[in-house]
Enzyme design. Structure first.
Site, PDB file in Angstrom:
ATOM      1  N   LYS A  13      14.795 -61.957  11.909  1.00  0.00           N
ATOM      2  CA  LYS A  13      14.372 -61.938  10.446  1.00  0.00           C
ATOM      3  C   LYS A  13      15.545 -62.753   9.431  1.00  0.00           C
ATOM      4  O   LYS A  13      15.026 -63.622   8.849  1.00  0.00           O
ATOM      5  CB  LYS A  13      14.237 -60.563   9.816  1.00  0.00           C
ATOM      6  CG  LYS A  13      13.604 -59.777  10.786  1.00  0.00           C
ATOM      7  CD  LYS A  13      13.430 -58.408  10.101  1.00  0.00           C
ATOM      8  CE  LYS A  13      14.870 -57.665  10.081  1.00  0.00           C
ATOM      9  NZ  LYS A  13      15.315 -57.290  11.652  1.00  0.00           N
ATOM     10  N   ARG A  88      11.467 -50.546   5.165  1.00  0.00           N
ATOM     11  CA  ARG A  88      11.607 -50.086   6.387  1.00  0.00           C
ATOM     12  C   ARG A  88      11.115 -48.619   6.559  1.00  0.00           C
ATOM     13  O   ARG A  88      11.105 -48.111   7.725  1.00  0.00           O
ATOM     14  CB  ARG A  88      13.358 -49.806   6.737  1.00  0.00           C
ATOM     15  CG  ARG A  88      13.721 -51.232   7.478  1.00  0.00           C
ATOM     16  CD  ARG A  88      15.288 -51.192   7.426  1.00  0.00           C
ATOM     17  NE  ARG A  88      15.940 -51.521   8.690  1.00  0.00           N
ATOM     18  CZ  ARG A  88      16.653 -52.564   8.603  1.00  0.00           C
ATOM     19  NH1 ARG A  88      16.539 -53.490   7.534  1.00  0.00           N
ATOM     20  NH2 ARG A  88      17.232 -53.089   9.612  1.00  0.00           N
ATOM     21  N   ARG A 127      25.429 -61.831  18.980  1.00  0.00           N
ATOM     22  CA  ARG A 127      25.307 -62.390  17.342  1.00  0.00           C
ATOM     23  C   ARG A 127      26.808 -62.497  16.606  1.00  0.00           C
ATOM     24  O   ARG A 127      27.465 -61.420  16.996  1.00  0.00           O
ATOM     25  CB  ARG A 127      24.420 -61.234  16.547  1.00  0.00           C
ATOM     26  CG  ARG A 127      24.369 -61.494  15.087  1.00  0.00           C
ATOM     27  CD  ARG A 127      23.201 -60.864  14.395  1.00  0.00           C
ATOM     28  NE  ARG A 127      23.558 -59.492  14.269  1.00  0.00           N
ATOM     29  CZ  ARG A 127      22.288 -58.854  13.542  1.00  0.00           C
ATOM     30  NH1 ARG A 127      21.228 -59.439  13.117  1.00  0.00           N
ATOM     31  NH2 ARG A 127      22.268 -57.468  13.720  1.00  0.00           N
ATOM     32  N   ARG A 160      29.531 -57.877  13.739  1.00  0.00           N
ATOM     33  CA  ARG A 160      29.136 -56.661  13.014  1.00  0.00           C
ATOM     34  C   ARG A 160      29.571 -55.674  13.630  1.00  0.00           C
ATOM     35  O   ARG A 160      29.299 -55.459  14.726  1.00  0.00           O
ATOM     36  CB  ARG A 160      27.712 -56.822  12.624  1.00  0.00           C
ATOM     37  CG  ARG A 160      27.470 -57.426  11.276  1.00  0.00           C
ATOM     38  CD  ARG A 160      25.981 -57.896  11.144  1.00  0.00           C
ATOM     39  NE  ARG A 160      25.106 -56.507  11.445  1.00  0.00           N
ATOM     40  CZ  ARG A 160      23.732 -56.523  10.857  1.00  0.00           C
ATOM     41  NH1 ARG A 160      23.237 -57.570  10.752  1.00  0.00           N
ATOM     42  NH2 ARG A 160      23.009 -55.513  11.147  1.00  0.00           N
ATOM     43  N   ARG A 171      19.528 -47.637  16.492  1.00  0.00           N
ATOM     44  CA  ARG A 171      18.521 -48.684  15.532  1.00  0.00           C
ATOM     45  C   ARG A 171      17.289 -48.977  16.186  1.00  0.00           C
ATOM     46  O   ARG A 171      16.460 -49.026  15.400  1.00  0.00           O
ATOM     47  CB  ARG A 171      19.283 -49.826  15.342  1.00  0.00           C
ATOM     48  CG  ARG A 171      20.568 -49.647  14.144  1.00  0.00           C
ATOM     49  CD  ARG A 171      21.865 -50.883  14.625  1.00  0.00           C
ATOM     50  NE  ARG A 171      21.184 -52.114  14.073  1.00  0.00           N
ATOM     51  CZ  ARG A 171      21.936 -53.226  14.554  1.00  0.00           C
ATOM     52  NH1 ARG A 171      22.699 -53.061  15.431  1.00  0.00           N
ATOM     53  NH2 ARG A 171      21.514 -54.292  14.181  1.00  0.00           N
TER      54      ARG A 171
END
Ligand code: ADP
Ligand code: ADP
Ligand code: ZN
Length: 215
Positions: A13, A88, A127, A160, A171
């Site tokens: 996203k 969400r 990431r 992160r 998640r």
């Protein structure tokens, strides 16, 4: 162009939102980025949000809705916006509808990125994000020119806090339970466009651009 990018953690996203910003000149509204800024600033909201974020849970609806309501009212959203990571939950989607009605705006498209769970885990664990400009990279799929350095601004890359295996699993579960039902919500409104997110970054971008031409 008023767009929502929907998809599980790691679907792409943020990556695609940044490409759409370049293409259309409209802002990316990432609730994750705004919440991380509040955490960084150690504001009361940030301190509260951090607990939920580090556990891989959702920050309470009223907090997130408040941030988005304020942001959508700003001048740079006049010609459009890309919502990345919001809504969400059902109540967030309902509130968004109300806020947009108050502002005299409507949604044009909800792009839902489809990516296999195994690929999501690989994307999230690899990431890396620039601490200065926020640009995203991937160690394997979108590596920086120089190890550990942002190719755009030279800033230091970081991982992160919530991109760890245990938090990732939570998640994913939260996504299935609370966010995936929004596909039906927007399908009923005639806004949902399902996009194969398994290709490389530029292939997915082309698919999204083609879908947006029709709306
Ligand atoms: P999200 O915002 O949905 O959580 P990101 O855009 O941050 O996802 O992407 C997660 C990671 O996967 C990043 O490291 C990004 O560089 C990488 N990535 C994004 N899109 C692709 C893709 N199509 N193929 C491979 N890696 C991707
Ligand atoms: P990802 O890139 O993995 O999709 P985000 O950066 O969008 O993650 O969000 C990181 C975290 O911030 C989420 O796990 C959640 O705790 C919080 N968050 C972001 N957006 C929302 C939202 N719309 N509602 C509730 N919590 C949110
Ligand atoms: Zn940078």
């Amino acid at each position: 162009m008023n767009i929502i990018l929907l998809g599980p953690p790691g679907a792409g996203k943020g990556t695609q939102a940044a490409l759409l910003v370049k293409k259309y000149g409209i802002p990316q509204i990432s609730t994750g980025d705004m919440l991380r800024a509040a955490v960084q600033a150690q504001s009361p909201m940030g301190i509260e949000a951090k607990k939920h974020m580090n556990a891989g849970g959702l920050v309470p609806d009223n907090v997130v809705i408040g941030i988005v309501r304020e942001r959508l009212g700003e001048d740079d959203c006049q010609d459009g916006f890309i919502l990345d990571g919001f809504p969400r939950t059902g109540p967030q989607a309902d509130s968004l509808k109300q806020v947009l009605a108050e502002l005299g705006k409507t949604l044009d498209s909800v792009i839902s990125l489809q990516v296999d769970t195994d690929a999501l885990v690989v994307r999230l664990t690899g990431r890396r994000t620039c601490t200065d400009c926020g640009k995203g990279f991937h160690l394997q799929f979108d590596p920086p020119a120089e190890d550990g350095k942002c190719s755009s601004c030279g800033g230091e890359l970081m991982q992160r806090d919530d991109d760890t295996e245990a938090t990732i699993r939570n998640r994913m579960k939260v996504y299935q339970q609370q966010t995936a039902p929004l596909e039906d919500y927007y399908r009923k409104e005639g806004l949902l466009v399902v996009v194969d997110g398994m290709g490389d970054i530029s292939t997915v971008k082309q698919t999204i651009l083609a879908a947006l031409q029709d709306c």
